[in-house]
Scaffold this motif. Sequence first.
Motif, PDB file in Angstrom:
ATOM      1  N   PRO A  40      50.056  33.654  45.586  1.00 13.14           N
ATOM      2  CA  PRO A  40      48.970  34.602  45.910  1.00 13.14           C
ATOM      3  C   PRO A  40      48.927  35.792  44.965  1.00 13.14           C
ATOM      4  CG  PRO A  40      50.745  34.761  47.517  1.00 13.14           C
ATOM      5  CD  PRO A  40      51.040  33.566  46.678  1.00 13.14           C
ATOM      6  N   ILE A  41      50.100  36.259  44.508  1.00 16.39           N
ATOM      7  CA  ILE A  41      50.119  37.384  43.569  1.00 16.39           C
ATOM      8  C   ILE A  41      49.540  36.963  42.223  1.00 16.39           C
ATOM      9  CG2 ILE A  41      51.610  39.073  42.435  1.00 16.39           C
ATOM     10  CD1 ILE A  41      53.539  38.798  44.743  1.00 16.39           C
ATOM     11  N   LEU A  42      49.778  35.715  41.838  1.00 17.45           N
ATOM     12  CA  LEU A  42      49.243  35.217  40.574  1.00 17.45           C
ATOM     13  C   LEU A  42      47.721  35.175  40.598  1.00 17.45           C
ATOM     14  CD1 LEU A  42      49.734  33.980  37.795  1.00 17.45           C
ATOM     15  CD2 LEU A  42      49.899  31.744  38.898  1.00 17.45           C
ATOM     16  N   PHE A  43      47.146  34.740  41.720  1.00 16.83           N
ATOM     17  CA  PHE A  43      45.686  34.735  41.826  1.00 16.83           C
ATOM     18  C   PHE A  43      45.130  36.156  41.747  1.00 16.83           C
ATOM     19  CE2 PHE A  43      46.204  30.474  43.837  1.00 16.83           C
ATOM     20  CZ  PHE A  43      45.357  29.789  42.983  1.00 16.83           C
ATOM     21  N   ALA A  44      45.807  37.098  42.402  1.00 21.50           N
ATOM     22  CA  ALA A  44      45.364  38.491  42.322  1.00 21.50           C
ATOM     23  C   ALA A  44      45.490  39.015  40.898  1.00 21.50           C
ATOM     24  CB  ALA A  44      46.182  39.352  43.281  1.00 21.50           C
ATOM     25  N   ALA A  45      46.556  38.622  40.195  1.00 24.64           N
ATOM     26  CA  ALA A  45      46.729  39.053  38.807  1.00 24.64           C
ATOM     27  C   ALA A  45      45.629  38.488  37.912  1.00 24.64           C
ATOM     28  CB  ALA A  45      48.102  38.618  38.302  1.00 24.64           C
ATOM     29  N   LEU A  46      45.220  37.256  38.170  1.00 22.83           N
ATOM     30  CA  LEU A  46      44.112  36.688  37.396  1.00 22.83           C
ATOM     31  C   LEU A  46      42.819  37.463  37.644  1.00 22.83           C
ATOM     32  CD1 LEU A  46      44.778  32.857  37.853  1.00 22.83           C
ATOM     33  CD2 LEU A  46      45.143  34.234  35.799  1.00 22.83           C
ATOM     34  N   GLY A  47      42.603  37.859  38.910  1.00 19.67           N
ATOM     35  CA  GLY A  47      41.435  38.686  39.203  1.00 19.67           C
ATOM     36  C   GLY A  47      41.500  40.032  38.510  1.00 19.67           C
ATOM     37  N   ALA A  48      42.704  40.625  38.459  1.00 26.36           N
ATOM     38  CA  ALA A  48      42.864  41.898  37.753  1.00 26.36           C
ATOM     39  C   ALA A  48      42.611  41.735  36.264  1.00 26.36           C
ATOM     40  CB  ALA A  48      44.270  42.442  37.998  1.00 26.36           C
ATOM     41  N   LEU A  49      43.019  40.589  35.706  1.00 22.21           N
ATOM     42  CA  LEU A  49      42.773  40.334  34.287  1.00 22.21           C
ATOM     43  C   LEU A  49      41.282  40.249  33.992  1.00 22.21           C
ATOM     44  CD1 LEU A  49      43.781  39.621  31.450  1.00 22.21           C
ATOM     45  CD2 LEU A  49      43.931  37.231  32.196  1.00 22.21           C
ATOM     46  N   VAL A  50      40.544  39.558  34.858  1.00 21.63           N
ATOM     47  CA  VAL A  50      39.095  39.459  34.670  1.00 21.63           C
ATOM     48  C   VAL A  50      38.450  40.842  34.757  1.00 21.63           C
ATOM     49  CG1 VAL A  50      36.970  38.517  35.645  1.00 21.63           C
ATOM     50  CG2 VAL A  50      39.008  37.084  35.505  1.00 21.63           C
ATOM     51  N   SER A  51      38.895  41.654  35.729  1.00 27.16           N
ATOM     52  CA  SER A  51      38.355  43.007  35.858  1.00 27.16           C
ATOM     53  C   SER A  51      38.678  43.852  34.633  1.00 27.16           C
ATOM     54  CB  SER A  51      38.917  43.678  37.119  1.00 27.16           C
ATOM     55  OG  SER A  51      38.538  42.974  38.280  1.00 27.16           O
ATOM     56  N   ASP A  52      39.893  43.713  34.114  1.00 30.67           N
ATOM     57  CA  ASP A  52      40.285  44.489  32.941  1.00 30.67           C
ATOM     58  C   ASP A  52      39.481  44.080  31.713  1.00 30.67           C
ATOM     59  OD1 ASP A  52      42.288  46.425  31.724  1.00 30.67           O
ATOM     60  OD2 ASP A  52      42.641  44.634  30.491  1.00 30.67           O
ATOM     61  N   LEU A  53      39.239  42.783  31.553  1.00 24.22           N
ATOM     62  CA  LEU A  53      38.425  42.323  30.425  1.00 24.22           C
ATOM     63  C   LEU A  53      36.989  42.826  30.535  1.00 24.22           C
ATOM     64  CD1 LEU A  53      39.686  38.637  30.045  1.00 24.22           C
ATOM     65  CD2 LEU A  53      40.248  40.612  28.614  1.00 24.22           C
ATOM     66  N   ALA A  54      36.540  43.068  31.766  1.00 28.26           N
ATOM     67  CA  ALA A  54      35.193  43.609  31.963  1.00 28.26           C
ATOM     68  C   ALA A  54      35.150  45.122  31.831  1.00 28.26           C
ATOM     69  CB  ALA A  54      34.673  43.204  33.339  1.00 28.26           C
ATOM     70  N   GLY A  55      36.304  45.745  31.556  1.00 31.39           N
ATOM     71  CA  GLY A  55      36.351  47.187  31.384  1.00 31.39           C
ATOM     72  C   GLY A  55      36.503  47.961  32.673  1.00 31.39           C
ATOM     73  N   CYS A  56      37.003  47.311  33.727  1.00 32.48           N
ATOM     74  CA  CYS A  56      37.158  47.956  35.034  1.00 32.48           C
ATOM     75  C   CYS A  56      38.594  47.773  35.509  1.00 32.48           C
ATOM     76  CB  CYS A  56      36.183  47.360  36.044  1.00 32.48           C
ATOM     77  SG  CYS A  56      36.398  47.964  37.724  1.00 32.48           S
ATOM     78  N   VAL A  57      39.281  48.877  35.753  1.00 34.04           N
ATOM     79  CA  VAL A  57      40.651  48.818  36.263  1.00 34.04           C
ATOM     80  C   VAL A  57      40.586  48.771  37.785  1.00 34.04           C
ATOM     81  CG1 VAL A  57      42.900  49.942  36.335  1.00 34.04           C
ATOM     82  CG2 VAL A  57      41.484  50.110  34.275  1.00 34.04           C
ATOM     83  N   ASN A  58      40.859  47.608  38.340  1.00 32.18           N
ATOM     84  CA  ASN A  58      40.759  47.417  39.790  1.00 32.18           C
ATOM     85  C   ASN A  58      42.138  47.588  40.410  1.00 32.18           C
ATOM     86  OD1 ASN A  58      40.071  46.752  42.375  1.00 32.18           O
ATOM     87  ND2 ASN A  58      39.418  44.661  41.926  1.00 32.18           N
ATOM     88  N   VAL A  59      42.357  48.725  41.052  1.00 29.46           N
ATOM     89  CA  VAL A  59      43.635  48.974  41.717  1.00 29.46           C
ATOM     90  C   VAL A  59      43.553  48.663  43.208  1.00 29.46           C
ATOM     91  CG1 VAL A  59      44.291  50.739  40.051  1.00 29.46           C
ATOM     92  CG2 VAL A  59      43.083  51.399  42.131  1.00 29.46           C
ATOM     93  N   ALA A  60      42.426  48.121  43.653  1.00 28.53           N
ATOM     94  CA  ALA A  60      42.246  47.805  45.075  1.00 28.53           C
ATOM     95  C   ALA A  60      42.633  46.367  45.389  1.00 28.53           C
ATOM     96  CB  ALA A  60      40.799  48.054  45.489  1.00 28.53           C
ATOM     97  N   LEU A  61      43.432  45.745  44.526  1.00 30.82           N
ATOM     98  CA  LEU A  61      43.789  44.344  44.744  1.00 30.82           C
ATOM     99  C   LEU A  61      44.593  44.158  46.028  1.00 30.82           C
ATOM    100  CD1 LEU A  61      44.761  43.313  41.112  1.00 30.82           C
ATOM    101  CD2 LEU A  61      42.681  42.735  42.353  1.00 30.82           C
ATOM    102  N   GLU A  62      45.474  45.096  46.326  1.00 25.81           N
ATOM    103  CA  GLU A  62      46.271  44.980  47.551  1.00 25.81           C
ATOM    104  C   GLU A  62      45.373  44.988  48.787  1.00 25.81           C
ATOM    105  OE1 GLU A  62      49.801  47.358  49.990  1.00 25.81           O
ATOM    106  OE2 GLU A  62      49.132  48.060  48.019  1.00 25.81           O
ATOM    107  N   GLY A  63      44.396  45.881  48.796  1.00 25.70           N
ATOM    108  CA  GLY A  63      43.474  45.928  49.926  1.00 25.70           C
ATOM    109  C   GLY A  63      42.637  44.671  50.038  1.00 25.70           C
ATOM    110  N   LEU A  64      42.202  44.139  48.898  1.00 28.53           N
ATOM    111  CA  LEU A  64      41.430  42.899  48.918  1.00 28.53           C
ATOM    112  C   LEU A  64      42.259  41.746  49.472  1.00 28.53           C
ATOM    113  CD1 LEU A  64      39.646  43.144  45.441  1.00 28.53           C
ATOM    114  CD2 LEU A  64      38.683  43.659  47.685  1.00 28.53           C
TER     115      LEU A  64
END
Length: 229
Positions: free
Chosen positions: A22-46
């Motif tokens: 599950p952490i790996l899937f969240a990390a992949l989502g964070a990578l996509v957000s970072d590539l889009a220029g958005c730092v998503n720190v709400a992954l834990e809440g999601l």
Amino acid sequence: MTDTWTLVVAGLVVALLRATTPILFAALGALVSDLAGCVNVALEGLMLVAAFFGVMGAVQAADLWPALPVWAHALIGGGAALLAALVLALLLAVFHLEFGADLIVAGIAMNLLAAGLTVFLMASWVGDKGSTATLVSPALPALRVPGLGVGSVDRLIAARRLRRVRAEDLRHMKLPLRRVLPFVIVDGHRPGAAPPAPTRASGAADAGTGTGVVGGVVAGAPTQLGLFG
């Protein structure tokens, strides 16, 4: 020593895969957000809201539509998890894009909101503030019986307090008899017991299999249910 070391390494690898998936899937989502220029720190809440609404969505699906197969309940729970995560992500986007809130601060606020909201909803829903993985509640043993949800179990328990429950009562409760009877004891039926002898009024028996049809209910040796059966 070599065999022991192999078992230790194998167990460690399995535990790592189970814990990091599950952490790996969240990390992949964070990578996509970072590539889009958005730092998503709400992954834990999601992850929190997705896990909570996924489990509760599957439980409620089993209660509302007990005739559906088990995989359909899990699919509905997965859809509820995705929808809950999308709503929280949309709320984060509104605060950042519409109201100009700092993305880091808004993300931390979403994490705090999800942490408190899931505990509050858990306590309001089932009367327990613990996690869904270790939840001990009288309302959730229905998950152990395919085809029975929380509300169905409550109705079944209430009916047992008044009289001996029959297969016809289960039919009136709109429960899937073929899936429930191998796990539930009712008047005239016990899982694993030999099927009763059929009569002319109640039905006929198959001479080849010994399975009888009594009152419209197949009475025979129960078989273990599969995940998709």
